[in-house]
Write an enzyme that holds these catalytic residues in place. Structure first.
Site, PDB file in Angstrom:
ATOM      1  N   TYR A   1       0.845  -1.196   0.000  1.00 19.95           N
ATOM      2  CA  TYR A   1       0.000   0.000   0.000  1.00 19.95           C
ATOM      3  C   TYR A   1       0.882   1.248   0.000  1.00 19.95           C
ATOM      4  CZ  TYR A   1      -3.946  -2.994   1.404  1.00 19.95           C
ATOM      5  OH  TYR A   1      -4.919  -3.962   1.478  1.00 19.95           O
TER       6      TYR A   1
ATOM      7  N   ALA B   1     -19.605   2.837  -2.935  1.00 17.97           N
ATOM      8  CA  ALA B   1     -20.852   2.743  -3.701  1.00 17.97           C
ATOM      9  C   ALA B   1     -22.084   2.617  -2.807  1.00 17.97           C
ATOM     10  CB  ALA B   1     -20.794   1.565  -4.668  1.00 17.97           C
TER      11      ALA B   1
ATOM     12  N   THR C   1     -22.493   4.050   0.219  1.00 15.27           N
ATOM     13  CA  THR C   1     -22.606   5.123   1.207  1.00 15.27           C
ATOM     14  C   THR C   1     -23.738   6.101   0.923  1.00 15.27           C
ATOM     15  OG1 THR C   1     -21.069   6.569  -0.004  1.00 15.27           O
ATOM     16  CG2 THR C   1     -20.110   5.017   1.590  1.00 15.27           C
TER      17      THR C   1
END
Length: 369
Positions: free
Chosen positions: A100, A261, A263
């Site tokens: 990350y 998507a 929320t």
């Protein structure tokens, strides 16, 4: 846990959105502390206890998938605020990975480095604060055998500025086999470099193999981290969730909000930016709208946001710890309000039924390895 809580955090845990009275601020803080402590769960058969909801740090430092391919001081400060706000609100589990934000993933700065820095700074202010850190080993094709796991782990520990990490996971199955990697996890436990070990993106078959291999050494497989949300329920369909429940392995759910998507933020006319836009297209968001509307209706009955309802739906599945990604303090505070209450069984099943009518989104190809 010597933590100071703000009124904002209490409001996140509360079922009501009525602002708290200043005179009872300390009582509100105590309530938030109690809620967080009561919500702690053991990870699988390990001795590690974590909050029922964690925070994913995938976006921290990343410029290959998140942050619109840009990283700056403003986003750095926002990530730091997300970290501190999470702790203030009683959420103390943070999940990262060596890839990350790393150069190998075209990132600006390693998420591990940021998380280590944030943790160190927080502990300087409050030495008694408890932070549980989970990170992951990248099963890159040129990494072979058990020693590669230990070498990578030591690199992660250096970036995190730790001598021991709470949870170390294999990020995805190895192309050339997994036995050596699983042996490496066992070695890490025996060398005192980790408190618990897990896997990620593992199928039922590979999960059982890893579990049995570690069991021979008396080491529990604590977790399997997979893509799991209301609209991506593959773990329920491919036997992974059932195997986790049977073997006593905690399922850690990444992308629990379907990358935003679910929320309520996005609509057919306002779709996610960047790579997410290729998944959550206007056509898909149109099909998703009835479900979003029902989520909002249910949330209004609890004084909760759609985000909090969707996360609570996962918590209600039992043996599941969702790790939504928080990019700022506002998101972190909202996530904290997903615990301390519960949807009814009827609501859980109604949402599952509605979601079943929507064609599922595309997952990640590593699940097929």
């Amino acid at each position: 846990m010597a933590l100071q809580f703000s009124n904002a955090c209490f409001s996140a845990f509360s079922r009501s959105r009525v602002p708290a009275v200043r005179a009872v601020a300390s009582e509100n803080a105590s309530a938030a502390v109690k809620t967080a402590e009561e919500e702690k769960v053991k990870l699988g058969g390990s001795d590690l206890k974590v909050t029922r909801l964690g925070i994913g740090a995938w976006s921290w430092g990343d410029t290959s998938y998140w942050n619109n391919f840009d990283w700056d001081d403003r986003k750095l400060k926002a990530a730091k605020t997300a970290f501190d706000t999470s702790i203030d609100c009683g959420i103390t589990l943070f999940d990262t990975a060596e890839v990350y934000g790393s150069p190998m993933a075209l990132g600006a700065i390693s998420s591990e480095t940021l998380l280590g820095r944030f943790t160190k700074e927080r502990k300087q202010r409050d030495p008694n604060v408890e932070v549980a850190i989970a990170t992951k080993f990248a099963a890159l094709p040129w990494r072979l055998g058990r020693q590669s796991v230990i070498s990578a782990l030591k690199g992660s520990l250096a970036r995190l500025e730790l001598s021991c990490v709470d949870l170390y996971q294999l990020h995805w199955p190895g192309i050339w086999g997994n036995q050596g990697y699983i042996d490496g996890l066992g070695d890490a436990v025996e060398q005192g470099l980790v408190k618990a070990v897990g896997v990620s993106n593992y199928s039922e078959k590979r999960l059982r193999e890893a579990y049995n291999q570690l069991k021979k050494r008396g080491i529990p497989l604590a977790s399997n981290q997979v893509n799991y949300s209301l609209i991506y329920r593959l773990p329920e369909e491919n036997g992974v969730k059932a195997a986790c429940d049977e073997l006593g392995i905690t399922l850690i759910a990444y992308s629990p909000l379907a990358q935003g998507a679910l929320t309520g933020k996005y609509t057919p006319n306002n779709t996610p930016s960047g790579p997410r836009g290729r998944i959550y297209t206007p056509e898909f968001m149109t099909r998703l709208q009835p479900l979003i509307n029902r989520i909002k209706e249910i949330g209004e009955g609890y004084g909760k946001t759609p985000t909090q309802v969707v996360l609570n739906w996962l918590v209600a599945q039992e043996n599941v710890v969702p790790i939504p990604g928080a990019r700022d303090g506002i998101q972190a505070e909202e996530f904290a309000g997903a615990v301390g209450w519960r949807l009814t069984n009827d609501e859980v099943e109604e949402l599952r039924s509605m979601a079943s009518e929507i064609k599922p989104v595309i997952g990640f190809p590593v699940e097929k390895l």
